[in-house]
Design a protein around this motif. Structure first.
Motif, short mmCIF file in Angstrom:
data_model
loop_
_atom_site.label_atom_id
_atom_site.label_comp_id
_atom_site.label_asym_id
_atom_site.label_seq_id
_atom_site.Cartn_x
_atom_site.Cartn_y
_atom_site.Cartn_z
N GLY A 145 0.58 -25.79 16.21
CA GLY A 145 0.75 -26.48 17.48
C GLY A 145 2.07 -26.15 18.17
N SER A 146 3.12 -25.95 17.39
CA SER A 146 4.43 -25.70 18.01
C SER A 146 4.40 -24.39 18.79
N LEU A 147 3.80 -23.35 18.19
CA LEU A 147 3.75 -22.07 18.90
C LEU A 147 2.77 -22.11 20.07
N ALA A 258 -2.05 -30.95 27.77
CA ALA A 258 -2.35 -32.01 26.80
C ALA A 258 -1.91 -31.57 25.41
N ASP A 259 -1.08 -32.38 24.79
CA ASP A 259 -0.80 -32.14 23.37
C ASP A 259 -1.87 -32.88 22.57
N ALA A 260 -2.94 -32.14 22.28
CA ALA A 260 -4.05 -32.71 21.52
C ALA A 260 -4.07 -32.12 20.11
N LEU A 287 -4.34 -27.54 20.50
CA LEU A 287 -5.22 -28.09 19.46
C LEU A 287 -4.76 -27.53 18.12
N ASP A 288 -4.86 -28.32 17.07
CA ASP A 288 -4.52 -27.81 15.74
C ASP A 288 -5.71 -27.91 14.81
N PRO A 289 -6.48 -26.82 14.66
CA PRO A 289 -7.55 -26.85 13.65
C PRO A 289 -7.02 -27.15 12.25
C1 LIG Z 1 1.00 -34.49 18.17
C2 LIG Z 1 1.55 -33.22 17.57
N1 LIG Z 1 1.88 -32.20 18.37
C3 LIG Z 1 2.38 -31.06 17.89
C4 LIG Z 1 2.60 -30.89 16.54
C5 LIG Z 1 3.19 -29.61 16.06
O1 LIG Z 1 2.21 -28.86 15.42
P1 LIG Z 1 2.53 -27.80 14.26
O2 LIG Z 1 3.12 -28.59 13.13
O3 LIG Z 1 1.18 -27.25 13.96
O4 LIG Z 1 3.47 -26.80 14.79
C6 LIG Z 1 2.28 -31.92 15.67
C7 LIG Z 1 2.51 -31.76 14.22
O5 LIG Z 1 2.35 -32.67 13.44
C8 LIG Z 1 1.74 -33.12 16.19
O6 LIG Z 1 1.43 -34.15 15.40
#
Ligand SMILES: Cc1ncc(COP(=O)(O)O)c(C=O)c1O
Length: 466
Positions: A145-147, A258-260, A287-289
């Motif tokens: 998600g961060s990237l 959207a941070d989903a 989105l984070d699978p």
């Molecule tokens: C709501 C939300 N956004 C973004 C992230 C960041 O995702 P990632 O850890 O996959 O980089 C997280 C990680 O827990 C999260 O909970």
């Protein structure tokens, strides 16, 4: 052995079996393993701080070293992991990674492996459809998600501000994940361009505060360009009011992201479209699978409503790729910061095709129900104060006591519950108050573990409060 990096067929088979046996033993043990076990982990860590060996080591000896290294950890794959944002790690994704690494085909450029690149393209487009995005949207797969968020901020910046963007302003709430300000800084924005907005009693962004901030920044001659809305915050699973935020974004010409990462996949559940209403209208979605689709760590996604915007910010050219530039496009390499990379589409595609979407849907539905159940149980116990009804699958709560006392006893409660090693919870701070949280998201977590968590909390709260 003339070519030691190319083992014989017999050796390859023996190695493959040894690794399969190791992995299968790990999986068989998951149910019984402690929820965390870090006793002696530091000493073990030190044994891996070593120079690179000149001579080979037999694989069985290596696996024997790895076994305790895996064991001495938070058991993030196990059913008791209810901390942070779990996922569990669906095994089919490991099979996909094995196939992808062993066959080592290149998918960054479509022409290099057309059908495999299509698998990734298809899997990414499935994510777009699942979120309700229209034709013309594009998805890219990242490592997390961060990237995805970094790519989103860069895409929005390019689309709305062009190349001179130091006066751009972006907006998000105090409950937004810290990957957003991090992405903004990496994308070149000074901290003075970041607006952290207040939340309402359910920890959702206040649209009135957003509107006031945009107007104020406009009046100062700044350029508001991006608002990030939460579709499931990390702390409590809060979902920001997307329709109102969308209306403001449209009125003022802002890109709505959207941070989903955590919450997006709940759209698959019955009632999910209503629950996450508005996500389908966003300009981009993280989105984070590796969270809501339960895949192993290392798979995120960015979906962009107008896929061309991704190419606008990422596309470059070079003569050494002229042989593989089909109709002016390389494929994924034109849509992301990466060129050479793993075939990560397979770890999304294979589990979805092998198990079918319904299996994921059912799991997500069960997690929502388990969180509601845990909330009801704790709310029925006078020793607990619940922060909110779960909006998704996070339950946040404190001990019911004067604030100082609850803040002092909260960490003790966490330590005692986790110390039983059946479940593993984590804590946070909400408006300065120490808060415990249960996040039910692993596909391996079912009613028995959530019952254990609630029971442990009750017993330990009784011991602390009387
Ligand atoms: C709501 C939300 N956004 C973004 C992230 C960041 O995702 P990632 O850890 O996959 O980089 C997280 C990680 O827990 C999260 O909970």
């Amino acid at each position: 052995m003339p070519f030691p990096l190319e083992p014989s067929a017999e050796e390859l088979e023996a190695q493959t079996r040894a690794v399969a046996d190791f992995v299968l033993a790990q999986l068989r043990g998951l149910e019984a393993q402690p929820s965390f076990d870090t006793d002696g982990a530091e000493a073990l860590r030190a044994t891996f701080d070593e120079p690179v060996p000149e001579q080979p080591t037999p694989l069985p000896a290596l696996l024997a070293r790895l076994e305790p290294a895996v064991a001495k950890s938070f058991n993030t794959a196990g059913p008791g992991y209810l901390a942070y944002i779990p996922g569990g790690g669906v095994y089919a994704a490991a099979l996909a990674d094995f196939v992808a690494c062993a066959t080592n085909r290149y998918v960054g450029v479509a022409q290099a492996a057309p059908a495999l690149a299509q698998i990734e393209e298809t899997a990414a487009s499935w994510l777009c459809r699942l979120m309700g995005l229209p034709a013309g949207s594009r998805g890219i797969l990242t490592t997390g998600g961060s990237l995805s968020t970094l790519a989103a901020v860069a895409t929005a910046r390019h689309a709305r501000l062009g190349e001179d963007f130091q006066d751009g302003v972006l907006y998000f709430s105090e409950e937004t994940h810290y990957c957003v300000p991090k992405a903004a800084r990496l994308a070149g924005f000074p901290r003075r361009g970041l607006r952290v907005l207040p939340t309402d009693s359910r920890l959702r962004l206040e649209p009135a505060a957003l509107e006031a901030a945009i107007r104020e920044d406009r009046a100062r001659g700044l350029r508001p360009f991006l608002v990030v809305a939460n579709v499931g915050t990390t702390n409590t699973g809060a979902v920001d009011p997307l329709p109102q935020i969308l209306a403001l974004a449209r009125e003022h010409g802002l890109w709505l992201h959207a941070d989903a990462a955590y919450g997006g996949f709940f759209r698959l559940t019955p009632g999910g479209e209503q629950l996450l209403r508005g996500v389908e209208a966003c300009d981009s979605i993280t989105l984070d699978p590796h969270k809501g689709l339960f895949l192993p760590y290392g798979l995120g996604a960015l979906l962009v409503r107008d896929g061309e915007r991704l190419a606008d910010v990422h596309r470059e050219g070079a003569s050494y790729v002229q042989d593989v530039t089909r109709s002016g496009s390389l494929g994924f390499a034109d849509l992301t910061p990466e060129l050479s990379r793993d075939f990560r589409g397979l770890r999304l595609w294979l589990p979805l095709v092998l198990h079918g979407l319904a299996a994921f849907r059912e799991q997500l539905e069960e997690k929502l129900a388990l969180a509601r159940w845990a909330h009801r149980e704790l709310a029925g116990d006078a020793r607990f104060e619940l922060v909110d009804e779960p909006q998704l699958s996070v339950v946040a709560f404190r001990l019911r006591a004067p604030a100082d006392e609850a803040d002092r006893l909260g960490p003790l409660l966490l330590e005692r519950v986790n110390g039983r090693k059946r479940v593993f919870l984590s804590s946070t701070k909400l408006r300065g108050r120490y808060t415990l949280r249960i996040c039910v998201l692993s596909f391996r977590t079912h009613a028995d573990r959530v019952r254990d968590a609630v029971e442990a909390l009750r017993q330990e709260a009784r011991a602390l409060l009387g």
